[in-house]
Design a protein around this motif. Structure first.
Motif, PDB file in Angstrom:
ATOM      1  N   GLN A  26       0.826  -1.211   0.000  1.00 34.36           N
ATOM      2  CA  GLN A  26       0.000   0.000   0.000  1.00 34.36           C
ATOM      3  C   GLN A  26       0.855   1.254   0.000  1.00 34.36           C
ATOM      4  O   GLN A  26       0.471   2.276  -0.548  1.00 34.36           O
ATOM      5  CB  GLN A  26      -0.905   0.018   1.242  1.00 34.36           C
ATOM      6  N   ARG A  27       2.015   1.159   0.651  1.00 33.05           N
ATOM      7  CA  ARG A  27       2.878   2.329   0.759  1.00 33.05           C
ATOM      8  C   ARG A  27       4.318   1.872   0.588  1.00 33.05           C
ATOM      9  O   ARG A  27       4.985   1.501   1.559  1.00 33.05           O
ATOM     10  CB  ARG A  27       2.675   2.952   2.152  1.00 33.05           C
ATOM     11  N   PRO A  28       4.814   1.865  -0.643  1.00 38.57           N
ATOM     12  CA  PRO A  28       6.179   1.350  -0.880  1.00 38.57           C
ATOM     13  C   PRO A  28       7.256   2.115  -0.114  1.00 38.57           C
ATOM     14  O   PRO A  28       8.364   1.605   0.049  1.00 38.57           O
ATOM     15  CB  PRO A  28       6.356   1.507  -2.397  1.00 38.57           C
ATOM     16  N   ASP A  29       6.920   3.328   0.374  1.00 41.14           N
ATOM     17  CA  ASP A  29       7.898   4.057   1.192  1.00 41.14           C
ATOM     18  C   ASP A  29       7.507   4.009   2.678  1.00 41.14           C
ATOM     19  O   ASP A  29       7.822   4.914   3.449  1.00 41.14           O
ATOM     20  CB  ASP A  29       8.041   5.508   0.726  1.00 41.14           C
ATOM     21  N   ALA A  30       6.854   2.924   3.072  1.00 45.82           N
ATOM     22  CA  ALA A  30       6.426   2.768   4.474  1.00 45.82           C
ATOM     23  C   ALA A  30       7.630   2.835   5.415  1.00 45.82           C
ATOM     24  O   ALA A  30       8.748   2.452   5.061  1.00 45.82           O
ATOM     25  CB  ALA A  30       5.718   1.428   4.658  1.00 45.82           C
ATOM     26  N   VAL A  31       7.361   3.316   6.631  1.00 46.42           N
ATOM     27  CA  VAL A  31       8.382   3.327   7.679  1.00 46.42           C
ATOM     28  C   VAL A  31       8.003   2.203   8.644  1.00 46.42           C
ATOM     29  O   VAL A  31       6.991   2.291   9.345  1.00 46.42           O
ATOM     30  CB  VAL A  31       8.418   4.692   8.401  1.00 46.42           C
ATOM     31  N   PHE A  64      13.018   1.196  11.495  1.00 45.49           N
ATOM     32  CA  PHE A  64      13.545   1.574  12.806  1.00 45.49           C
ATOM     33  C   PHE A  64      13.333   0.403  13.744  1.00 45.49           C
ATOM     34  O   PHE A  64      12.185  -0.004  13.971  1.00 45.49           O
ATOM     35  CB  PHE A  64      12.825   2.812  13.357  1.00 45.49           C
ATOM     36  N   ASN A  65      14.400  -0.150  14.283  1.00 45.20           N
ATOM     37  CA  ASN A  65      14.229  -1.234  15.251  1.00 45.20           C
ATOM     38  C   ASN A  65      13.921  -0.694  16.638  1.00 45.20           C
ATOM     39  O   ASN A  65      14.290   0.418  16.993  1.00 45.20           O
ATOM     40  CB  ASN A  65      15.468  -2.118  15.293  1.00 45.20           C
ATOM     41  N   LEU A  66      13.248  -1.527  17.397  1.00 43.88           N
ATOM     42  CA  LEU A  66      12.829  -1.132  18.738  1.00 43.88           C
ATOM     43  C   LEU A  66      13.989  -0.902  19.692  1.00 43.88           C
ATOM     44  O   LEU A  66      13.942   0.002  20.529  1.00 43.88           O
ATOM     45  CB  LEU A  66      11.976  -2.244  19.355  1.00 43.88           C
ATOM     46  N   GLY A 125       7.293   9.578  11.030  1.00 43.59           N
ATOM     47  CA  GLY A 125       6.686   8.638  11.992  1.00 43.59           C
ATOM     48  C   GLY A 125       6.616   7.232  11.427  1.00 43.59           C
ATOM     49  O   GLY A 125       6.813   7.006  10.228  1.00 43.59           O
ATOM     50  N   ILE A 126       6.327   6.283  12.310  1.00 43.87           N
ATOM     51  CA  ILE A 126       6.318   4.862  11.938  1.00 43.87           C
ATOM     52  C   ILE A 126       4.933   4.461  11.435  1.00 43.87           C
ATOM     53  O   ILE A 126       3.915   4.747  12.073  1.00 43.87           O
ATOM     54  CB  ILE A 126       6.777   4.022  13.151  1.00 43.87           C
ATOM     55  N   SER A 127       4.895   3.825  10.255  1.00 51.89           N
ATOM     56  CA  SER A 127       3.620   3.417   9.660  1.00 51.89           C
ATOM     57  C   SER A 127       3.055   2.199  10.400  1.00 51.89           C
ATOM     58  O   SER A 127       1.865   2.147  10.709  1.00 51.89           O
ATOM     59  CB  SER A 127       3.802   3.017   8.190  1.00 51.89           C
ATOM     60  N   LEU A 128       3.907   1.220  10.611  1.00 53.28           N
ATOM     61  CA  LEU A 128       3.486  -0.027  11.269  1.00 53.28           C
ATOM     62  C   LEU A 128       4.596  -0.473  12.205  1.00 53.28           C
ATOM     63  O   LEU A 128       5.737  -0.648  11.771  1.00 53.28           O
ATOM     64  CB  LEU A 128       3.233  -1.120  10.222  1.00 53.28           C
ATOM     65  N   GLN A 129       4.250  -0.659  13.471  1.00 50.37           N
ATOM     66  CA  GLN A 129       5.240  -1.098  14.456  1.00 50.37           C
ATOM     67  C   GLN A 129       4.982  -2.547  14.849  1.00 50.37           C
ATOM     68  O   GLN A 129       3.930  -2.885  15.388  1.00 50.37           O
ATOM     69  CB  GLN A 129       5.189  -0.221  15.717  1.00 50.37           C
ATOM     70  N   LEU A 189       3.648   4.044  20.958  1.00 53.47           N
ATOM     71  CA  LEU A 189       2.226   4.419  20.809  1.00 53.47           C
ATOM     72  C   LEU A 189       2.028   5.468  19.713  1.00 53.47           C
ATOM     73  O   LEU A 189       0.923   5.629  19.199  1.00 53.47           O
ATOM     74  CB  LEU A 189       1.659   4.926  22.137  1.00 53.47           C
ATOM     75  N   ASP A 190       3.096   6.185  19.346  1.00 56.69           N
ATOM     76  CA  ASP A 190       2.997   7.174  18.264  1.00 56.69           C
ATOM     77  C   ASP A 190       2.898   6.536  16.879  1.00 56.69           C
ATOM     78  O   ASP A 190       2.553   7.211  15.912  1.00 56.69           O
ATOM     79  CB  ASP A 190       4.230   8.099  18.264  1.00 56.69           C
ATOM     80  N   ALA A 191       3.254   5.252  16.757  1.00 59.29           N
ATOM     81  CA  ALA A 191       3.172   4.590  15.446  1.00 59.29           C
ATOM     82  C   ALA A 191       1.717   4.590  14.978  1.00 59.29           C
ATOM     83  O   ALA A 191       0.795   4.524  15.794  1.00 59.29           O
ATOM     84  CB  ALA A 191       3.699   3.164  15.546  1.00 59.29           C
ATOM     85  N   LYS A 192       1.547   4.645  13.659  1.00 57.66           N
ATOM     86  CA  LYS A 192       0.169   4.724  13.151  1.00 57.66           C
ATOM     87  C   LYS A 192      -0.593   3.424  13.393  1.00 57.66           C
ATOM     88  O   LYS A 192      -1.792   3.432  13.627  1.00 57.66           O
ATOM     89  CB  LYS A 192       0.193   5.080  11.664  1.00 57.66           C
ATOM     90  N   ARG A 193       0.127   2.301  13.315  1.00 57.33           N
ATOM     91  CA  ARG A 193      -0.519   1.006  13.540  1.00 57.33           C
ATOM     92  C   ARG A 193       0.431   0.105  14.326  1.00 57.33           C
ATOM     93  O   ARG A 193       1.649   0.157  14.114  1.00 57.33           O
ATOM     94  CB  ARG A 193      -0.824   0.378  12.175  1.00 57.33           C
ATOM     95  N   LEU A 194      -0.115  -0.706  15.216  1.00 56.77           N
ATOM     96  CA  LEU A 194       0.698  -1.652  15.997  1.00 56.77           C
ATOM     97  C   LEU A 194       0.322  -3.079  15.603  1.00 56.77           C
ATOM     98  O   LEU A 194      -0.860  -3.384  15.399  1.00 56.77           O
ATOM     99  CB  LEU A 194       0.446  -1.468  17.503  1.00 56.77           C
TER     100      LEU A 194
END
Ligand code: GLP
Length: 253
Positions: A26-31, A64-66, A125-129, A189-194
């Protein structure tokens, strides 16, 4: 919260990999916010399979790793940077320049943590964490108690966590670094999706505590229930201590 319960660990990690792949499609430049641990080995193996079989490109993503152990350089086979290389990045076409793992050997760890937060912001920001869960209920290395507004910082690892992760250190918990850099609960919690994934019977009690117990800094995974877009993927074994009410949420919609 969307809850998915699969028959076994292989199918849980497969489902999680497909959710990650959908995000990239959906988003090839996802974070992507990425996690480590034994559970994620199956997720990354499945993701590498999707990359090969379906020509899913990672070339536009950033990651970005945790977390990372303090004192281990990226070349150390026990470091999380090394884990990511062998389990995922050696098998996909991600751009090395866009891979981020906290630097556990930075000269100034405080500056490193602040720079990590700033880099996440710069990327929008992070798209999916992706999240696992530790025996102490931690996400990342947010050991109890971790207030929900914590940001990337140096933490002391719990004795139970050093025990849990001793396998990579010759089975000796004392050989596991005593500190780590971790994204904070607030950062997560700031990530858009967990997307939380747990497998195996050893996780059943802590999964139930996180999903049904009090929402408390004493179980940092319980914080995910405060997020508006969360998917939890469990196998039957790790879902074994959930109440019938929670189970009823599973695989609905
Ligand atoms: C480590 C990581 C956590 C991860 C946990 C679970 O402690 N820092 O982010 O969730 O391991 O590991 P496993 O999947 O091996 O049970």
């Amino acid at each position: 919260m969307k809850l998915i319960i699969t028959p076994d660990a292989a199918s849980a990690t497969h489902v999680a990999a497909h959710l990650l792949a959908d995000t990239i499609r959906q988003r090839p430049d996802a974070v992507l916010g990425l996690a480590t641990g034994r559970t994620m080995e199956g997720v990354y193996a499945a993701l590498a399979d999707i990359h090969r079989a379906e020509a899913l490109s990672f070339s536009g993503i950033a990651s970005f790793n945790l977390d990372e152990y303090v004192g281990l350089p990226p070349s150390d086979p026990r470091s999380y940077r090394h884990y990511m290389q062998t389990h995922l990045f050696d098998h996909v076409d991600a751009n090395e320049r866009h891979i981020h793992v906290p630097n556990g050997v930075a000269a100034d760890l405080k500056t490193e943590c602040a720079a990590y937060e700033a880099a996440i912001r710069t990327h929008g920001g992070i798209s999916l964490q992706l999240l696992g869960i530790g025996d102490t209920g931690h996400i990342g290395f947010n050991e109890p108690p971790s207030p929900f507004d914590t940001r990337t910082r140096v933490v002391e690892l719990d004795a139970a966590t050093r025990q849990q992760n001793a396998e990579m250190f010759g089975g000796d918990p004392e050989a596991v670094p005593s500190e780590a850099i971790t994204m904070g609960v607030g950062t997560i919690l700031d990530a858009k999706r967990l997307l939380m994934v747990a497998t195996g019977p050893a996780k059943a009690d802590i999964v139930a505590a996180a999903l049904e117990g009090p929402i408390t800094p004493d179980v940092s995974a319980s914080a995910i229930r405060l997020h508006g877009d969360v998917v939890v993927v469990l196998d039957e074994a790790s879902a074994g201590a959930l109440s019938p009410e929670t189970r009823a949420l599973a695989n609905a919609g």
